[in-house]
Design a protein around this motif. Structure first.
Motif, short mmCIF file in Angstrom:
data_model
loop_
_atom_site.label_atom_id
_atom_site.label_comp_id
_atom_site.label_asym_id
_atom_site.label_seq_id
_atom_site.Cartn_x
_atom_site.Cartn_y
_atom_site.Cartn_z
N ARG A 50 6.44 5.67 -5.63
CA ARG A 50 7.17 5.57 -6.88
C ARG A 50 7.05 4.18 -7.50
O ARG A 50 6.36 3.31 -6.99
N TYR A 51 7.75 4.01 -8.61
CA TYR A 51 7.76 2.76 -9.35
C TYR A 51 8.08 1.58 -8.43
O TYR A 51 9.04 1.62 -7.66
N GLY A 52 7.24 0.53 -8.51
CA GLY A 52 7.47 -0.67 -7.70
C GLY A 52 6.52 -0.81 -6.54
O GLY A 52 6.32 -1.91 -6.02
N HIS A 53 5.90 0.30 -6.10
CA HIS A 53 4.98 0.23 -4.97
C HIS A 53 3.63 -0.32 -5.40
O HIS A 53 3.23 -0.21 -6.57
N THR A 54 2.92 -0.92 -4.43
CA THR A 54 1.57 -1.44 -4.69
C THR A 54 0.66 -1.05 -3.54
O THR A 54 1.13 -0.64 -2.47
N GLY A 55 -0.63 -1.17 -3.75
CA GLY A 55 -1.58 -0.90 -2.68
C GLY A 55 -2.71 -0.01 -3.11
O GLY A 55 -2.77 0.47 -4.26
N TYR A 56 -3.65 0.24 -2.19
CA TYR A 56 -4.80 1.07 -2.51
C TYR A 56 -4.39 2.49 -2.91
O TYR A 56 -4.99 3.11 -3.77
N PHE A 57 -3.35 3.00 -2.26
CA PHE A 57 -2.90 4.35 -2.58
C PHE A 57 -2.54 4.46 -4.06
O PHE A 57 -2.90 5.42 -4.74
N VAL A 58 -1.85 3.46 -4.59
CA VAL A 58 -1.49 3.44 -6.01
C VAL A 58 -2.76 3.34 -6.87
O VAL A 58 -2.87 4.01 -7.90
N SER A 59 -3.71 2.50 -6.43
CA SER A 59 -4.97 2.38 -7.17
C SER A 59 -5.68 3.72 -7.28
O SER A 59 -6.24 4.07 -8.33
N ASN A 60 -5.67 4.48 -6.20
CA ASN A 60 -6.34 5.77 -6.20
C ASN A 60 -5.64 6.75 -7.13
O ASN A 60 -6.28 7.55 -7.82
N ILE A 61 -4.32 6.70 -7.16
CA ILE A 61 -3.56 7.54 -8.08
C ILE A 61 -3.91 7.18 -9.52
O ILE A 61 -4.17 8.05 -10.36
N GLN A 62 -3.95 5.89 -9.81
CA GLN A 62 -4.30 5.44 -11.16
C GLN A 62 -5.71 5.88 -11.54
O GLN A 62 -5.95 6.33 -12.67
#
Length: 324
Positions: A50-62
């Motif tokens: 959710r909002y506020g998280h960072t990392g490769y997982f977020v990059s892949n979602i983006q």
């Protein structure tokens, strides 16, 4: 795992997935080394991102959202407001719970789609078009059959919807239009009402409205037209009154809802008719002496008598325009 802003609900993820996907900024920079297999496996390990998280997982979602033309920001691994907004758009488009949180259901759907949102345009005959015709009908833009045929009525409805909602007027059911439609919570469209209003009737205004309308006699009919290069019936009415600094809604039904009932028709009043569908579907301006000016699909802007058998049979009544 790195969180930009502390949240009450922590990200729950297995130690294996956390080690692979959330090692902080370094993994964002080295995202190419991570595999799609890791990302897919994480579906079973992850409960919420959710909002506020960072990392490769977020990059892949983006990156996945960008591939679907739903995200235009930087693929930086930071789950900010823009990422959250894009996730919500994706959820609306695919009938998921709209919370801006990537849980198992949203992630599964996101990783299963390999191509951008399909675009529909004039001439298409597709089952998927039916759902958009149904939505446009519920919002009072479309009055044809729910048949999946992207014909003239669907084209007009899409253009009017895009125009009214400040979308690029392409006439196509593209991704932004689909998302906006599916997120529109109105069940019957926007109905404009008036209470204890002054009506825009005085000799000067009547003269202006009728003079402007008559100056456009002979202008050709154009489906969806709202300029002197071509008018449909409601486009003509909206244009004429706009020239007198009175703004009206775009469609016949909306103009009907906006105006005020009158028992006695006067010069400059609007006269409504029921033609191709139940309820008001055609409108003109009353000129006096039993005549009205309107846009005919066969003659363009023309003057017709209310006693004409075709129009007399379909006459619904007259309404006055509220004063601006």
């Amino acid at each position: 795992m790195k969180v930009v802003k502390p949240t009450k609900d922590a990200l729950i993820i297995s130690s294996v997935a956390a080690g692979i996907l959330f090692s902080g900024p370094a993994l964002v920079m080295a995202s190419e080394e991570a595999t799609q297999k890791d990302f897919t496996k994480a579906i079973e390990d992850t409960q919420v991102v959710r909002y506020g998280h960072t990392g490769y997982f977020v990059s892949n979602i983006q990156a996945n959202l960008a591939d679907l033309t739903l995200y235009q920001g930087a693929v930086d691994g930071v789950y900010g407001k823009l990422t959250e907004k894009s996730v919500k758009q994706f959820q609306r488009l695919h009938h998921l719970k709209v919370d801006g949180i990537v849980g198992k259901e949203t992630l599964t759907k996101l990783t299963s789609i390999k191509k951008p949102v399909e675009e529909f345009q004039y001439g298409d005959i597709r089952e998927e078009v039916k759902s958009f015709q149904t939505k446009l009908h519920a919002l009072n833009y479309y009055y044809g059959q729910i048949d999946g045929v992207f014909g003239p009525l669907t084209l007009q409805a899409v253009k009017e919807y895009q125009q009214k909602n400040n979308l690029e007027e392409t006439g196509k059911l593209n991704s932004p239009t689909q998302i906006h439609l599916l997120s529109n919570r109105n069940k019957k469209g926007i109905t404009l009402t008036t209470k204890k209003v002054k009506t825009a009737h005085n000799t000067e205004l009547q003269s202006s409205v009728t003079s402007i309308a008559k100056s456009l006699l002979g202008t050709k009919y154009e489906w969806g037209g709202n300029t002197p290069s071509g008018f449909d019936c409601s486009g003509f009415i909206k244009y004429v009154f706009a020239e007198t600094n009175i703004l009206l809604p775009r469609t016949v039904n909306e103009i009907w809802n906006y105006t005020v009932h009158t028992q006695k028709v006067g010069i400059g009043d609007l006269v409504f008719f029921e033609t191709y569908k139940p309820g008001p579907s055609h409108v003109g301006i009353y000129l006096g002496n039993g005549q009205f000016i309107h846009t005919s699909s066969s003659k363009g802007v023309t003057i017709t008598s209310l006693s004409n058998p075709y129009w007399k049979e379909r006459y619904l009544g007259a309404k006055k325009v509220p004063k601006a």
